[in-house]
Design an enzyme around this catalytic site. Sequence first.
Site, PDB file in Angstrom:
ATOM      1  N   GLY A  14       0.621  -1.301  -0.123  1.00 28.92           N
ATOM      2  CA  GLY A  14       0.083  -0.068   0.113  1.00 28.92           C
ATOM      3  C   GLY A  14       0.845   1.155  -0.048  1.00 28.92           C
ATOM      4  N   ARG A  36      -1.409 -10.838  -0.023  1.00 33.00           N
ATOM      5  CA  ARG A  36      -2.563 -11.768  -0.411  1.00 33.00           C
ATOM      6  C   ARG A  36      -2.448 -12.209  -1.994  1.00 33.00           C
ATOM      7  NH1 ARG A  36      -7.197  -7.063   0.930  1.00 33.00           N
ATOM      8  NH2 ARG A  36      -5.670  -5.875   0.112  1.00 33.00           N
ATOM      9  N   SER A  38      -4.245 -12.557  -4.220  1.00 34.84           N
ATOM     10  CA  SER A  38      -4.969 -11.652  -5.346  1.00 34.84           C
ATOM     11  C   SER A  38      -4.042 -10.560  -5.844  1.00 34.84           C
ATOM     12  CB  SER A  38      -6.247 -10.979  -4.841  1.00 34.84           C
ATOM     13  OG  SER A  38      -6.010 -10.438  -3.711  1.00 34.84           O
ATOM     14  N   LYS A 133      -9.240   3.197  15.175  1.00 36.54           N
ATOM     15  CA  LYS A 133      -7.824   2.995  15.431  1.00 36.54           C
ATOM     16  C   LYS A 133      -7.846   3.026  16.906  1.00 36.54           C
ATOM     17  CE  LYS A 133      -5.554   5.121  11.527  1.00 36.54           C
ATOM     18  NZ  LYS A 133      -4.749   6.088  10.875  1.00 36.54           N
TER      19      LYS A 133
END
Length: 308
Positions: A14, A36, A38, A133
Amino acid sequence: MAERSKILIIGGTGYTGKFIVEASANAGHPTFVLVRESTLSDPSKSSVIDCFKKAGVNIITGDLHDNERLITAIKQVDVVISAVGLSQLADQVKIVAAIKEAGNIKKFYPSEFGNDVDRSHAVGPAKTLFATKAQVRRAIEAENIPYTYIHSNCFAGYLLPTLAQSGVTAPPRDKVVSLGDGNAKAVFNEEHDIATYTIKTVDDPRTVNKSVYINPPGNIYSFNELVSLWEKKIGKTLEKVYLSEDQVLKNIEESPFPDSLIMSISHTVFVKGDQTNFEIEPSFGVEASELYPDVKYTTVDEHLSRFV
């Protein structure tokens, strides 16, 4: 020199995670990334994965919903850093449970990398985000898992190229809109520096069970000071429009998601001054540039010079 901790990064492909993986590998930590299946087959991620492999990063296939693989990954390392995105923040309780079950982790970093959610005046979607959070923090603390919370404040690479203006692709040269009176102080840190400071804390006992605030003095600016610095660089005075807090709140309420989230985070930063409106007490926090004066961070001044 003591052996460097082995680090597992979750969410490493990310926006924030990529920088942390790079900094970990560059600092000589045996670095593992949970990816992952994917993601591995996603063409848009192939260049990132290739960069990781070239840097000697170990790719582990798995995700937060496969507890067995998650625990297997965790047992291979000493420290876990989460950089998961918004949609997976609440799922970090699965990491907490897996760390507890594995029993070998000396420190966990939940996905923070922004404001201190325990010291916030957030409204709307930002309030909901920060509450999620905070719930993860409380879960970590309840399980007595050693932690470090990283407060990186504003991403310079995200906000400075537009001078925190919406709907533009370059710093404005005619007019700027200020949320509030423009006097609240914010902190703008370059993403590579955020990652460097984060990895510096990994084997530092001074950061265990602490909040680490990345508040280097050269990066603390009010919006008015930021605009003034930009005006000096381009040799031009900009027209300034100031939105009252009431108008900002109205805009948040009337805007669709995710615009409302971005606006509500901006409200905490530029109207409430939540990044700088409290003292960092030794009982709960430490400041990164004081801990690591050797880090040559990119200043706001240097960053803005790129756009002149």
